[in-house]
Scaffold this motif. Structure first.
Motif, PDB file in Angstrom:
ATOM      1  N   THR A  38       0.837  -1.201   0.000  1.00  0.00           N
ATOM      2  CA  THR A  38       0.000   0.000   0.000  1.00  0.00           C
ATOM      3  C   THR A  38       0.872   1.251   0.000  1.00  0.00           C
ATOM      4  O   THR A  38       0.584   2.209  -0.724  1.00  0.00           O
ATOM      5  N   SER A  39       1.919   1.250   0.772  1.00  0.00           N
ATOM      6  CA  SER A  39       2.847   2.394   0.788  1.00  0.00           C
ATOM      7  C   SER A  39       3.550   2.537  -0.553  1.00  0.00           C
ATOM      8  O   SER A  39       3.694   3.644  -1.078  1.00  0.00           O
ATOM      9  N   ILE A  40       3.981   1.437  -1.117  1.00  0.00           N
ATOM     10  CA  ILE A  40       4.685   1.464  -2.398  1.00  0.00           C
ATOM     11  C   ILE A  40       3.764   1.940  -3.517  1.00  0.00           C
ATOM     12  O   ILE A  40       4.188   2.660  -4.415  1.00  0.00           O
ATOM     13  N   SER A  41       2.486   1.579  -3.438  1.00  0.00           N
ATOM     14  CA  SER A  41       1.548   1.940  -4.511  1.00  0.00           C
ATOM     15  C   SER A  41       1.392   3.453  -4.663  1.00  0.00           C
ATOM     16  O   SER A  41       1.010   3.928  -5.734  1.00  0.00           O
ATOM     17  N   LYS A  42       1.722   4.209  -3.634  1.00  0.00           N
ATOM     18  CA  LYS A  42       1.620   5.669  -3.706  1.00  0.00           C
ATOM     19  C   LYS A  42       2.653   6.274  -4.662  1.00  0.00           C
ATOM     20  O   LYS A  42       2.507   7.407  -5.087  1.00  0.00           O
ATOM     21  N   PHE A  43       3.668   5.499  -5.016  1.00  0.00           N
ATOM     22  CA  PHE A  43       4.700   5.971  -5.930  1.00  0.00           C
ATOM     23  C   PHE A  43       4.394   5.622  -7.395  1.00  0.00           C
ATOM     24  O   PHE A  43       5.167   5.935  -8.286  1.00  0.00           O
ATOM     25  N   PHE A  44       3.270   4.936  -7.621  1.00  0.00           N
ATOM     26  CA  PHE A  44       2.884   4.482  -8.955  1.00  0.00           C
ATOM     27  C   PHE A  44       1.483   4.990  -9.297  1.00  0.00           C
ATOM     28  O   PHE A  44       0.643   5.127  -8.422  1.00  0.00           O
TER      29      PHE A  44
END
Length: 71
Positions: free
Chosen positions: A41-47
């Motif tokens: 979920t945190s990583i998805s904020k960069f995509f």
């Protein structure tokens, strides 16, 4: 019936569009996993247009591909 076919066609187009991964996105995904761990979920904020489950699935594919190349 016609609107159903249009909806189905748009769904298929969207599905194909979201499943395409560039080399740049793959590199960014690996970098973010190295930085943040597997916090999808945190990583998805960069995509854009990549959901947490799609990130997890792509990372799994990349990991598998790397393992098969190193054998």
């Amino acid at each position: 019936m016609f609107s159903f076919l249009i909806s189905l066609a748009l769904f298929e187009l969207n599905k194909k569009k979201m499943s395409i991964w560039t080399m740049k996105e793959n590199a960014k995904l690996i970098q973010k996993v190295n930085e943040l761990g597997t916090k999808w979920t945190s990583i998805s904020k960069f995509f854009t247009n990549k959901s947490p489950p799609s990130l997890k699935m792509q990372y799994s594919r990349l990991k598998k591909k790397k393992e098969s190349c190193s054998d």
